[in-house]
Design an enzyme around this catalytic site. Sequence first.
Site, PDB file in Angstrom:
ATOM      1  N   LYS A  14       0.837  -1.212   0.000  1.00 52.42           N
ATOM      2  CA  LYS A  14       0.000   0.000   0.000  1.00 52.42           C
ATOM      3  C   LYS A  14       0.873   1.265   0.000  1.00 52.42           C
ATOM      4  O   LYS A  14       0.637   2.183  -0.773  1.00 52.42           O
ATOM      5  CB  LYS A  14      -0.927   0.024   1.236  1.00 52.42           C
ATOM      6  CG  LYS A  14      -1.871  -1.166   1.332  1.00 52.42           C
ATOM      7  CD  LYS A  14      -2.869  -1.015   2.490  1.00 52.42           C
ATOM      8  CE  LYS A  14      -2.228  -1.019   3.872  1.00 52.42           C
ATOM      9  NZ  LYS A  14      -1.652  -2.313   4.262  1.00 52.42           N
ATOM     10  N   ARG A  88      -9.725   0.844   8.750  1.00 53.29           N
ATOM     11  CA  ARG A  88      -9.334  -0.516   9.114  1.00 53.29           C
ATOM     12  C   ARG A  88     -10.431  -1.248   9.879  1.00 53.29           C
ATOM     13  O   ARG A  88     -10.249  -2.415  10.219  1.00 53.29           O
ATOM     14  CB  ARG A  88      -8.093  -0.470   9.998  1.00 53.29           C
ATOM     15  CG  ARG A  88      -6.765  -0.689   9.265  1.00 53.29           C
ATOM     16  CD  ARG A  88      -5.668  -0.541  10.280  1.00 53.29           C
ATOM     17  NE  ARG A  88      -4.442  -1.182  10.040  1.00 53.29           N
ATOM     18  CZ  ARG A  88      -3.332  -0.603   9.561  1.00 53.29           C
ATOM     19  NH1 ARG A  88      -3.369   0.641   9.144  1.00 53.29           N
ATOM     20  NH2 ARG A  88      -2.213  -1.262   9.470  1.00 53.29           N
ATOM     21  N   ARG A 127      11.968  -5.979   4.872  1.00 50.98           N
ATOM     22  CA  ARG A 127      11.938  -4.520   5.064  1.00 50.98           C
ATOM     23  C   ARG A 127      12.719  -4.142   6.321  1.00 50.98           C
ATOM     24  O   ARG A 127      13.479  -3.181   6.327  1.00 50.98           O
ATOM     25  CB  ARG A 127      10.468  -4.062   5.184  1.00 50.98           C
ATOM     26  CG  ARG A 127      10.272  -2.634   5.624  1.00 50.98           C
ATOM     27  CD  ARG A 127       8.861  -2.153   5.326  1.00 50.98           C
ATOM     28  NE  ARG A 127       7.910  -2.455   6.384  1.00 50.98           N
ATOM     29  CZ  ARG A 127       6.581  -2.296   6.285  1.00 50.98           C
ATOM     30  NH1 ARG A 127       6.050  -1.868   5.167  1.00 50.98           N
ATOM     31  NH2 ARG A 127       5.793  -2.560   7.299  1.00 50.98           N
ATOM     32  N   ARG A 139      11.077  -0.391  12.161  1.00 53.34           N
ATOM     33  CA  ARG A 139       9.783  -0.266  12.839  1.00 53.34           C
ATOM     34  C   ARG A 139       9.691  -1.289  13.956  1.00 53.34           C
ATOM     35  O   ARG A 139       9.983  -2.464  13.749  1.00 53.34           O
ATOM     36  CB  ARG A 139       8.649  -0.499  11.830  1.00 53.34           C
ATOM     37  CG  ARG A 139       8.339   0.718  10.996  1.00 53.34           C
ATOM     38  CD  ARG A 139       7.279   0.440   9.976  1.00 53.34           C
ATOM     39  NE  ARG A 139       6.060  -0.123  10.529  1.00 53.34           N
ATOM     40  CZ  ARG A 139       4.918  -0.188   9.861  1.00 53.34           C
ATOM     41  NH1 ARG A 139       4.844   0.266   8.633  1.00 53.34           N
ATOM     42  NH2 ARG A 139       3.847  -0.707  10.423  1.00 53.34           N
ATOM     43  N   ARG A 150      -0.682  -8.357  13.789  1.00 54.89           N
ATOM     44  CA  ARG A 150      -1.153  -7.422  12.757  1.00 54.89           C
ATOM     45  C   ARG A 150      -1.978  -8.160  11.696  1.00 54.89           C
ATOM     46  O   ARG A 150      -2.986  -7.642  11.220  1.00 54.89           O
ATOM     47  CB  ARG A 150       0.044  -6.699  12.109  1.00 54.89           C
ATOM     48  CG  ARG A 150       0.635  -5.648  13.039  1.00 54.89           C
ATOM     49  CD  ARG A 150       2.054  -5.274  12.649  1.00 54.89           C
ATOM     50  NE  ARG A 150       2.133  -4.575  11.378  1.00 54.89           N
ATOM     51  CZ  ARG A 150       3.275  -4.428  10.697  1.00 54.89           C
ATOM     52  NH1 ARG A 150       4.395  -4.952  11.145  1.00 54.89           N
ATOM     53  NH2 ARG A 150       3.283  -3.748   9.577  1.00 54.89           N
TER      54      ARG A 150
HETATM   55  P1  AMP Z   1       0.661   0.863   9.229  1.00 51.61           P
HETATM   56  O1  AMP Z   1       1.810   1.786   9.037  1.00 51.61           O
HETATM   57  O2  AMP Z   1      -0.511   1.215   8.362  1.00 51.61           O
HETATM   58  O3  AMP Z   1       1.058  -0.575   9.101  1.00 51.61           O
HETATM   59  O4  AMP Z   1       0.142   1.046  10.738  1.00 51.61           O
HETATM   60  C1  AMP Z   1       0.974   0.751  11.827  1.00 51.61           C
HETATM   61  C2  AMP Z   1       0.162   0.624  13.101  1.00 51.61           C
HETATM   62  O5  AMP Z   1      -0.516   1.855  13.384  1.00 51.61           O
HETATM   63  C3  AMP Z   1      -0.955  -0.419  13.054  1.00 51.61           C
HETATM   64  O6  AMP Z   1      -0.493  -1.722  13.341  1.00 51.61           O
HETATM   65  C4  AMP Z   1      -1.890   0.114  14.133  1.00 51.61           C
HETATM   66  O7  AMP Z   1      -1.368  -0.128  15.422  1.00 51.61           O
HETATM   67  C5  AMP Z   1      -1.812   1.618  13.899  1.00 51.61           C
HETATM   68  N1  AMP Z   1      -2.803   2.060  12.899  1.00 51.61           N
HETATM   69  C6  AMP Z   1      -2.551   2.604  11.686  1.00 51.61           C
HETATM   70  N2  AMP Z   1      -3.672   2.917  11.036  1.00 51.61           N
HETATM   71  C7  AMP Z   1      -4.700   2.531  11.851  1.00 51.61           C
HETATM   72  C8  AMP Z   1      -6.114   2.561  11.737  1.00 51.61           C
HETATM   73  N3  AMP Z   1      -6.735   3.046  10.646  1.00 51.61           N
HETATM   74  N4  AMP Z   1      -6.837   2.079  12.784  1.00 51.61           N
HETATM   75  C9  AMP Z   1      -6.251   1.602  13.894  1.00 51.61           C
HETATM   76  N5  AMP Z   1      -4.911   1.524  14.058  1.00 51.61           N
HETATM   77  C10 AMP Z   1      -4.134   1.989  13.047  1.00 51.61           C
END
Ligand code: AMP
Length: 193
Positions: A14, A88, A127, A139, A150
């Site tokens: 994404k 999400r 990554r 990360r 996740r």
């Molecule tokens: P990402 O970078 O999109 O993989 O997001 C990393 C982490 O941020 C996720 O595992 C969640 O803990 C939190 N997070 C990001 N976007 C959301 C969302 N829309 N709703 C809830 N938690 C989120």
Amino acid sequence: MTNIILLGPPGAGKGTQAARLVEGRNMIQLSTGDMLRAARTSGTEMGKRVAEVMDRGELVTDEIVIGLIREQLEGDEKGGFIFDGFPRTLAQADALEALMAEMGKTLDCAIELQVNDEVLVDRIVGRAAEAAAAGKPVRADDNEESLKIRLMEYYKKTSPLLGYYHAKGKLEGVDGLAEMDKVEASIAAILDA
Ligand code: AMP
């Protein structure tokens, strides 16, 4: 003006595809993950509150991410918004719809990047190794234990959105296992249709 959602599990690509849309179509990437990581780094109260939840690989509350998105929708929309990692949950999807309606905007489509789990683990572990080798921060949630959570969060809470957008006639799918350029071309074909 095109407003789209990129849907798919962690590691589906994404972020990579969003960056290309920003570059090629002057769109605005709205990544709630990036916003949350920025909040952590800058040490805001909210950032501190969500840090542990994020590191475990769980979702933060709907209220927090909806608030973050609301702020961003009020800014410049340029070539349109790319929602990356948001919504999400079904509650977030409903909130997004209400926010867009309130602002007189429309969502054009939700594009699912279709992948399989083995690839995700490889990509995410890769990554993390790449970042470490380049001296960049890794990360905290890019490890196998958090990744399992996740993925489970994705299947339990986010994958129902596929049905949600399908029912609205807005779901499109692309093969996320193809080469990045091919994925980019498939997305372009959807946007130009
Ligand atoms: P990402 O970078 O999109 O993989 O997001 C990393 C982490 O941020 C996720 O595992 C969640 O803990 C939190 N997070 C990001 N976007 C959301 C969302 N829309 N709703 C809830 N938690 C989120």
